[in-house]
Design an enzyme around this catalytic site. Sequence first.
Site, PDB file in Angstrom:
ATOM      1  N   LYS A 250      53.444  37.882  47.676  1.00 25.96           N
ATOM      2  CA  LYS A 250      53.117  36.614  47.678  1.00 25.96           C
ATOM      3  C   LYS A 250      53.290  35.231  46.259  1.00 25.96           C
ATOM      4  O   LYS A 250      53.516  36.602  45.256  1.00 25.96           O
ATOM      5  CB  LYS A 250      51.101  36.690  48.086  1.00 25.96           C
ATOM      6  CG  LYS A 250      50.080  34.810  46.933  1.00 25.96           C
ATOM      7  CD  LYS A 250      49.166  35.157  46.922  1.00 25.96           C
ATOM      8  CE  LYS A 250      48.440  33.668  46.393  1.00 25.96           C
ATOM      9  NZ  LYS A 250      47.227  33.753  46.174  1.00 25.96           N
ATOM     10  N   ASP A 255      48.939  28.791  40.085  1.00 23.76           N
ATOM     11  CA  ASP A 255      47.755  28.138  41.486  1.00 23.76           C
ATOM     12  C   ASP A 255      47.189  27.322  40.782  1.00 23.76           C
ATOM     13  O   ASP A 255      45.630  27.847  39.806  1.00 23.76           O
ATOM     14  CB  ASP A 255      47.339  29.560  41.788  1.00 23.76           C
ATOM     15  CG  ASP A 255      45.945  28.946  42.893  1.00 23.76           C
ATOM     16  OD1 ASP A 255      45.573  28.145  43.384  1.00 23.76           O
ATOM     17  OD2 ASP A 255      45.473  29.847  43.494  1.00 23.76           O
ATOM     18  N   LYS A 262      40.677  24.543  40.416  1.00 24.64           N
ATOM     19  CA  LYS A 262      39.956  26.034  39.420  1.00 24.64           C
ATOM     20  C   LYS A 262      39.831  24.846  38.090  1.00 24.64           C
ATOM     21  O   LYS A 262      40.363  23.808  37.981  1.00 24.64           O
ATOM     22  CB  LYS A 262      41.332  26.546  39.425  1.00 24.64           C
ATOM     23  CG  LYS A 262      41.554  27.222  40.629  1.00 24.64           C
ATOM     24  CD  LYS A 262      42.548  28.607  39.952  1.00 24.64           C
ATOM     25  CE  LYS A 262      43.082  29.527  40.957  1.00 24.64           C
ATOM     26  NZ  LYS A 262      42.213  30.254  41.980  1.00 24.64           N
ATOM     27  N   ASP A 273      50.121  34.611  39.389  1.00 23.34           N
ATOM     28  CA  ASP A 273      49.870  34.331  41.116  1.00 23.34           C
ATOM     29  C   ASP A 273      50.962  34.727  42.260  1.00 23.34           C
ATOM     30  O   ASP A 273      51.210  34.316  43.411  1.00 23.34           O
ATOM     31  CB  ASP A 273      48.972  32.897  41.526  1.00 23.34           C
ATOM     32  CG  ASP A 273      48.293  33.602  42.721  1.00 23.34           C
ATOM     33  OD1 ASP A 273      47.961  34.645  42.641  1.00 23.34           O
ATOM     34  OD2 ASP A 273      47.951  32.462  42.718  1.00 23.34           O
ATOM     35  N   ASP A 332      42.203  25.791  48.188  1.00 21.13           N
ATOM     36  CA  ASP A 332      42.250  27.135  46.513  1.00 21.13           C
ATOM     37  C   ASP A 332      42.542  27.955  47.744  1.00 21.13           C
ATOM     38  O   ASP A 332      42.890  29.617  46.871  1.00 21.13           O
ATOM     39  CB  ASP A 332      41.265  27.637  46.109  1.00 21.13           C
ATOM     40  CG  ASP A 332      41.885  28.327  44.163  1.00 21.13           C
ATOM     41  OD1 ASP A 332      42.827  28.802  44.031  1.00 21.13           O
ATOM     42  OD2 ASP A 332      40.989  28.092  43.870  1.00 21.13           O
ATOM     43  N   GLU A 334      44.814  29.203  49.247  1.00 17.89           N
ATOM     44  CA  GLU A 334      46.385  29.075  49.937  1.00 17.89           C
ATOM     45  C   GLU A 334      47.161  30.447  50.424  1.00 17.89           C
ATOM     46  O   GLU A 334      48.038  30.525  50.919  1.00 17.89           O
ATOM     47  CB  GLU A 334      47.497  28.218  48.697  1.00 17.89           C
ATOM     48  CG  GLU A 334      47.824  28.995  47.722  1.00 17.89           C
ATOM     49  CD  GLU A 334      46.597  29.939  46.706  1.00 17.89           C
ATOM     50  OE1 GLU A 334      45.119  29.614  47.172  1.00 17.89           O
ATOM     51  OE2 GLU A 334      47.234  30.319  45.379  1.00 17.89           O
ATOM     52  N   ARG A 336      46.334  33.194  51.344  1.00 18.55           N
ATOM     53  CA  ARG A 336      46.252  33.834  52.936  1.00 18.55           C
ATOM     54  C   ARG A 336      46.820  33.050  54.244  1.00 18.55           C
ATOM     55  O   ARG A 336      47.904  33.090  54.983  1.00 18.55           O
ATOM     56  CB  ARG A 336      44.786  33.810  53.188  1.00 18.55           C
ATOM     57  CG  ARG A 336      44.145  32.960  52.747  1.00 18.55           C
ATOM     58  CD  ARG A 336      42.909  33.181  53.257  1.00 18.55           C
ATOM     59  NE  ARG A 336      42.229  33.130  51.711  1.00 18.55           N
ATOM     60  CZ  ARG A 336      40.676  33.477  51.814  1.00 18.55           C
ATOM     61  NH1 ARG A 336      39.947  33.527  52.620  1.00 18.55           N
ATOM     62  NH2 ARG A 336      40.636  33.655  50.675  1.00 18.55           N
TER      63      ARG A 336
HETATM   64  N1  BES Z   1      45.430  33.359  43.536  1.00 15.78           N
HETATM   65  C1  BES Z   1      44.018  33.277  43.123  1.00 15.78           C
HETATM   66  C2  BES Z   1      42.825  34.829  43.332  1.00 15.78           C
HETATM   67  C3  BES Z   1      43.185  34.838  42.338  1.00 15.78           C
HETATM   68  C4  BES Z   1      41.390  34.529  41.718  1.00 15.78           C
HETATM   69  C5  BES Z   1      43.167  35.917  41.390  1.00 15.78           C
HETATM   70  C6  BES Z   1      41.044  34.770  40.417  1.00 15.78           C
HETATM   71  C7  BES Z   1      42.644  35.821  39.681  1.00 15.78           C
HETATM   72  C8  BES Z   1      41.212  35.363  39.569  1.00 15.78           C
HETATM   73  C9  BES Z   1      44.024  32.623  45.483  1.00 15.78           C
HETATM   74  O1  BES Z   1      44.452  31.695  45.688  1.00 15.78           O
HETATM   75  C10 BES Z   1      42.436  32.087  44.892  1.00 15.78           C
HETATM   76  O2  BES Z   1      42.207  31.189  44.416  1.00 15.78           O
HETATM   77  N2  BES Z   1      41.066  32.501  45.806  1.00 15.78           N
HETATM   78  C11 BES Z   1      40.913  31.943  46.105  1.00 15.78           C
HETATM   79  C12 BES Z   1      40.013  32.571  47.158  1.00 15.78           C
HETATM   80  C13 BES Z   1      38.282  31.505  47.714  1.00 15.78           C
HETATM   81  C14 BES Z   1      39.045  30.328  47.804  1.00 15.78           C
HETATM   82  C15 BES Z   1      37.564  32.199  48.681  1.00 15.78           C
HETATM   83  C16 BES Z   1      39.247  33.006  45.173  1.00 15.78           C
HETATM   84  O3  BES Z   1      39.145  33.981  44.522  1.00 15.78           O
HETATM   85  O4  BES Z   1      38.668  32.501  43.722  1.00 15.78           O
HETATM   86 ZN    ZN Z   2      46.135  32.034  44.525  1.00 17.71          ZN
HETATM   87 MN    MN Z   3      44.100  29.597  44.903  1.00 18.16          MN
END
Ligand code: BES
Ligand code: ZN
Ligand code: MN
Length: 481
Positions: A250, A255, A262, A273, A332, A334, A336
């Site tokens: 990835k 992000d 966020k 990311d 968010d 994104e 996957r």
């Molecule tokens: N890149 C983030 C994952 C992440 C979040 C890594 C916080 C480190 C700290 C990913 O793209 C994301 O935003 N995931 C969301 C998924 C949710 C919307 C189901 C998350 O983990 O909040």
């Molecule tokens: Zn992300």
């Molecule tokens: Mn995200």
Amino acid sequence: METKIAFTPFETIDADALVLIAFEQTAQSHSWIAELVDTGEFAGKLLDSVILHHPNGIAAKRLVAVGGGKADRFTPTEMRQVAGAMVRLLKGKKMRKIAIVLSEAFQYPEYVAAAVGGAILGEWEPDLHKSKKEASGIDEFTVVCPGGVTELADSFTRGQVIAVAQNFARDLGNEPPNILTPTVLARRAAQMAAETGLGCDILDQDRMRQLGMGALLGVAQGSAEPPHLIVLTYTPPVPAGGVHLALVGKAVTFDTGGISIKPSEKMELMKFDMCGGAAVLGAMQAIASLKPSIAVTAYIPTVENMPGGKAQRPGDIVTSLSGKTIEILNTDAEGRLIMADAITYAKRQGATHLIDASTLTGAIVVALGTVNSGVFSNHELFQSRLLDSARMQGEKMWPMPMDDDYKESLKTVYADLPNIGSRGGGSITAAKFLEAFAEETPWIHLDIAGTAWIDEAKPYMAKGPTGVALRTFVHLAQNWE
Ligand code: BES
Ligand code: ZN
Ligand code: MN
């Protein structure tokens, strides 16, 4: 910092500091260290150290006694940490020439690789964009194996190559998101491929449209920066066994969350990311020079996730490369989406085994903290082999459950799949989403959201990107059978 291996007696080594490793609760074989233990100044605790000036009988200006902890627990992981910690300690003291001694008991390939690797990793700093760099200082680092067999030089080179590649991945992870856009990442990947002799194909937006990568393109459409799918190919000199390993990383260069934006606090971390992609790129750099016997191809989807007038919305439905339709419920989630299309593309190109590395979920940080990466798989044997490689390389990874019950929440009446499931077990539902694209191909997903970055320096490693998963990938490729 130049790194070397020597096979001469350590007493003759000319250095500013000669490092000797001493263990807890054992008779000390060197009188200098025995004396320190007697006085209670030093007990050999892991990473503790004492510096002695002008010790009798050695050519080096200083002798550093460093603790290796309990001798029977001293694995290559401890070796790597000791070497890294010594480099970090001594570079702060303006020393230029350092040597570390491996006694006969530890003159084995993995220890030699870990000693030089640890030193190279320890030297790295996240200060590329500082006008005044941390005083680096160390010109020369020598691993001394008195009386050792010259074959150890091969392990030394391997340790060097892998650590340099890991620092390359860390450099990428450390780049700010204005500098490292998807286009710049693709350019750096192409440059590395040209230097190392890897095959390189960079798919642009037009080709992705022709192919029908609607999931990846949907994420990219909110950004002024165009997306790319980086494909790097390693072909072994003598192809073995029909195995074709795909490493999928990835690489969201930033992000924001998109329209499901966020919170601003700590959002700057989201430059990290792309660390899955960076680990895969670094692994390919090492693989290109170590030449394992299996074919390995890297697939790195790279995009920027931004809100904006063209950004995708919650409620949008996209058609992925696999043909499966996806209802976007949270922009968010994104990672996957871009990984789904990259996984499908890897399968179409003939991957027999898939491994992805993704900073995929905040939930994995809740579950495992910053210690272990989460491991998810549809194939037990493949997973256990990866876990073996991870253990050998000192990269902590923990297997997570993949019961089909977790798929229950991945349902929507509007499309084949929603892009988020229930909040509970968020890392697992994310993995179940990816599994729907890996299908029957043996696949492992590493969620490195908690481990790809350290906020606080360790004695052996600076703060910032860690390059996690890279060593495991290289080890797995090199030890396939
Ligand atoms: N890149 C983030 C994952 C992440 C979040 C890594 C916080 C480190 C700290 C990913 O793209 C994301 O935003 N995931 C969301 C998924 C949710 C919307 C189901 C998350 O983990 O909040
Ligand atoms: Zn992300
Ligand atoms: Mn995200």
